[in-house]
Write an enzyme that holds these catalytic residues in place. Structure first.
Site, PDB file in Angstrom:
ATOM      1  N   ASP A 101      -5.297  -9.949  -8.304  1.00  0.00           N
ATOM      2  CA  ASP A 101      -5.611  -9.135  -9.219  1.00  0.00           C
ATOM      3  C   ASP A 101      -4.519  -8.343  -9.738  1.00  0.00           C
ATOM      4  OD1 ASP A 101      -5.385  -7.626  -6.933  1.00  0.00           O
ATOM      5  OD2 ASP A 101      -6.937  -6.483  -7.074  1.00  0.00           O
ATOM      6  N   GLU A 107     -11.726   0.906 -10.297  1.00  0.00           N
ATOM      7  CA  GLU A 107     -11.675  -0.330 -11.323  1.00  0.00           C
ATOM      8  C   GLU A 107     -12.484  -0.076 -12.648  1.00  0.00           C
ATOM      9  OE1 GLU A 107     -11.782  -1.112  -8.200  1.00  0.00           O
ATOM     10  OE2 GLU A 107      -9.847  -1.481  -7.903  1.00  0.00           O
ATOM     11  N   GLU A 148       0.800  -1.248  -0.122  1.00  0.00           N
ATOM     12  CA  GLU A 148      -0.186   0.048   0.188  1.00  0.00           C
ATOM     13  C   GLU A 148       0.910   1.117   0.081  1.00  0.00           C
ATOM     14  OE1 GLU A 148      -2.973  -0.090  -0.462  1.00  0.00           O
ATOM     15  OE2 GLU A 148      -3.922  -1.924   0.234  1.00  0.00           O
TER      16      GLU A 148
HETATM   17  C1  DMJ Z   1      -6.190   0.510  -5.110  1.00  0.00           C
HETATM   18  O1  DMJ Z   1      -5.478   0.905  -3.935  1.00  0.00           O
HETATM   19  C2  DMJ Z   1      -5.432  -0.218  -5.977  1.00  0.00           C
HETATM   20  O2  DMJ Z   1      -6.020   0.213  -7.296  1.00  0.00           O
HETATM   21  C3  DMJ Z   1      -5.374  -1.555  -5.827  1.00  0.00           C
HETATM   22  O3  DMJ Z   1      -4.735  -2.254  -6.855  1.00  0.00           O
HETATM   23  C4  DMJ Z   1      -6.609  -2.355  -5.532  1.00  0.00           C
HETATM   24  N1  DMJ Z   1      -7.107  -1.567  -4.333  1.00  0.00           N
HETATM   25  C5  DMJ Z   1      -7.556  -0.233  -4.651  1.00  0.00           C
HETATM   26  C6  DMJ Z   1      -8.615   0.462  -5.280  1.00  0.00           C
HETATM   27  O4  DMJ Z   1      -9.623  -0.393  -5.227  1.00  0.00           O
END
Ligand code: DMJ
Length: 677
Positions: A441, A576, A308
């Protein structure tokens, strides 16, 4: 009053009869109230004695009576007869009118007429309200029957009342049933208003080519809704809340007008830096930059999550450096990047999830020595770029090693990776579970993006990407019923589950990006199909906002394609779908993608905007009456969601050209390396 009239009438009748009967009839008429004369025998009565013709002989023959009465009636003058008839009619009416049940009936009719006349806005029966305490609760608890009575009086469509009572405890089927019920008349107006509002929103969404409108004889073109300005407005509104209630903190809590800390590093502010630059919000950018230069310090005894903080902080600082050329941001990027490096000091070189950036120590989560696969394979773009900029190879070496190890690992299925990897053994754990959602993902996303970033030379990355897509097609891709939406499900020990996270909606964009960079055209076809599905995840919800997770129906004869479990109905303002709409629009120029994005933005404004500043995550995308705010504005709403909205609506293909930049998974654009390198 009525009684007085009646007595007068009777008096009149008797007078007339006396005249008429004269010698034929004798009467003894006493209005009895003998109290004055004889206190012991009180008589409240009227006595009327009619006797026979002077003889005193009583003739009981019915025929005689009928004939003699008829004769006597005929003897009366017309006036007398009319008076008698009128009086009888009057007595009849009075008698009916004073009957209690009839009175109630007429009173009821009058009330209904009054209610309809007033549009039923005023309650007719004023209930005695119980005394309330400070929290507006009755001081004396109501009995169940009283509660029922009050509920019966409660205004609102039955569906709404039931939903409020059963909140958080209803299945989709129940909601649908309730919605099918007939609303009460006085709510119809409100419901029509809502429907009109929805229609107007749809019309506004399609307002790109506005028809000419005749007005007072003049023909003029309505101004096109300025979608770019709408995004800037949304950003300013979000920023207002952050600035007022959470300045320099990680996240705004807009409902409670406070903040939440995660790492204590001004996460939202850093995540939003390049968005402000791209949206040309100069004033806001300058005040944020001042905070970075004067307040931001990474010399803190705090545990941060490697993934993060890499994608949001390191990524945000690097991209802001590229956009502005200001070395302040590069220096800060180097500082945080260096402080994160202890995470790679593990037996396997697969990094730990957490690092203490002040102490220089790292560790896995308390309950396991595993790391998440997506986390350890989605930090590469940032560390590789940091090496390129600083000419310090240590950063890139660390993350490249992770990729090389994962490339060779056993436990994949047709290129699909499990969700966990052990930091000691370097092996996948929890084998047999495959998803393109949470925990896996961005592994797939970064395979393609690293290949693009490095000038399309690192073939192992491309091979892994292509193989994984085959694995998706073979194992996870299915069609829903009844509308045959293409979706990506999950696999658990050979068992398919039609579950799809909203997170998977990064995939249409990534597929389109690959096709743009020369990968097979069928990737673009799949991207379009999945894009439609992700849009439907919004459009089929009552708020027009997607839930966190959906389950697709696959049985023939299903009523709807999408089912949402109670625990999955939240929306965290995630990016997304908007991200993918941006890619799809850039590459196809099909305006429907913009219109879909515009609808989504309007629904964010409608259901998540907090009047005092900021936007909030919500608990229930299926309840437009009460979406239930969660009181949190995630940093990615400013870092990603609003940025992708802006890029989607921008007509300038050179604004962060996809031939020059690659976006990290937090929407921070990093340059595609010049081919000479
Ligand atoms: C973000 O921190 C990033 O896009 C991550 O890859 C997935 N989760 C959140 C957004 O949903």
């Amino acid at each position: 009053m009525w009684w007085l009239l009646l007595i007068m009438c009777l008096q009149l009748i008797l007078d007339c009869m006396q005249q008429a009967l004269n010698m034929h009839c004798a009467y003894d008429f006493t209005v009895g109230w003998a109290g004055d004369m004889n206190p012991s025998s009180r008589t409240d009565f009227v006595s009327l004695t009619l006797t026979g013709q002077g003889s005193g002989i009583y003739n009981n023959s019915k025929q005689w009576t009928r004939q003699s009465c008829w004769r006597k009636w005929k003897l009366l003058s017309r006036l007398q007869r009319n008076l008698i008839l009128f009086t009888v009619a009057l007595m009849l009416v009075c008698g009916i009118a004073t009957n209690p049940s009839v009175t109630e009936h007429f009173r009821g009719l009058a009330v209904v007429a009054k209610e309809e006349g007033d549009h039923a806005l005023k309650p007719v029966i004023h209930e005695v309200q119980p005394e309330l305490d400070k929290l507006n609760r009755p001081l004396v608890p109501e009995s169940p029957s009283e509660k029922q009575k009050r509920a019966a009086h409660k205004r609102g469509p039955p569906g709404l009342q039931n939903r409020l009572q059963k909140k958080g405890n209803v299945s989709d089927t129940q909601v649908e049933k309730e919605e099918g019920e007939k609303p009460l008349v006085n709510w119809r107006v409100a419901m029509i208003d809502q429907a009109t509002e929805r229609r107007t929103a749809k019309e506004a969404a399609n307002k790109v080519d506005v028809p000419e409108v005749e007005q007072e004889g003049h023909s003029h073109k309505e101004p096109e809704v300025d979608r770019l300005e709408a995004v800037r407005d949304a950003f300013r509104h979000a920023w207002k809340g952050y600035k007022e209630f959470a300045w320099g903190k990680d996240e705004l809590r807009p409902m409670s007008k406070s903040y939440g800390e995660w790492f204590g590093l001004g996460l939202t502010l850093i995540d939003a830096l390049d968005t402000m630059w791209i949206l040309n919000l100069k004033k806001e950018f300058e005040e944020a930059k001042t905070w970075v230069s004067t307040e931001l310090s990474f010399d803190k005894d705090v545990d941060v999550n490697l993934f993060e903080s890499t994608i949001r902080i390191l990524g945000g600082l690097l991209s802001t450096y590229h956009l502005t050329g200001d070395t302040l941001f590069l220096d800060k990027a180097k500082d945080i990047g260096t402080r994160l490096m202890p995470a790679f000091n593990t037996p396997s070189k697969i990094p730990y999830s957490d690092v203490n950036i002040g102490k220089g120590t790292a560790h896995p989560p308390r309950w396991t020595s595993d790391s998440t696969v997506a986390e350890v394979t989605s930090i590469q773009l940032e560390f590789r770029e940091l090496s390129r900029l600083t000419q310090d190879t240590r950063y890139q070496a660390a993350v490249d090693e992770v990729m090389q190890k994962v490339h060779k690992l056993e436990g994949k299925q047709d290129g699909l990776v499990p969700m966990f990897i052990n930091t000691n053994s370097g092996q996948f754990t929890h084998l047999g579970m495959f998803t393109l959602g949470a925990r896996a993902d961005s592994y797939y996303e970064y395979l393609l993006k690293q290949w693009i970033q490095g000038g399309k030379k690192e073939t192992a990355l491309l091979e892994d990407y292509l193989q994984a897509l085959e694995g998706v097609k073979k194992n996870l891709l299915k069609k829903s019923s009844p509308n045959r939406l293409t979706f990506v499900g999950e696999l658990s020990h050979g068992r398919f589950s039609p579950k799809m996270d909203h997170l998977v909606c990064f995939l249409p964009g990534t597929l389109a990006l690959g096709a743009h960079h020369g990968l097979p055209a069928e990737h673009m076809e799949l991207a379009k199909q999945l894009m439609e599905t992700c849009y439907q995840m919004y459009a089929q919800m009552e708020t027009g906002l997607s839930p966190e997770i959906v389950h697709f129906n696959m049985h023939e004869g299903s009523i709807g394609d999408v089912d949402v479990k109670l625990a999955d109905r939240h929306n965290l303002l995630r990016p997304e779908t908007v991200e993918s709409l941006f890619y799809l629009y850039r590459f196809t120029k099909d305006r429907k993608y913009r219109d879909w994005g515009w609808e989504i933005l309007q629904n964010f404004n409608k259901y998540t905007k907090v009047s005092t500043g900021g936007y909030t995550s919500i608990n229930n995308v299926r309840d437009p009456e009460y979406p239930s705010p969660r009181d949190k504005m995630e940093s990615f709403f400013l870092g990603e969601t609003l940025k992708y909205f802006y890029l989607l609506f921008s007509d300038d293909p050179e604004l962060l050209s996809l031939d020059k930049y690659v976006f990290n998974t937090e929407a921070h654009p990093l340059p595609i390396w010049p081919t000479a390198q």
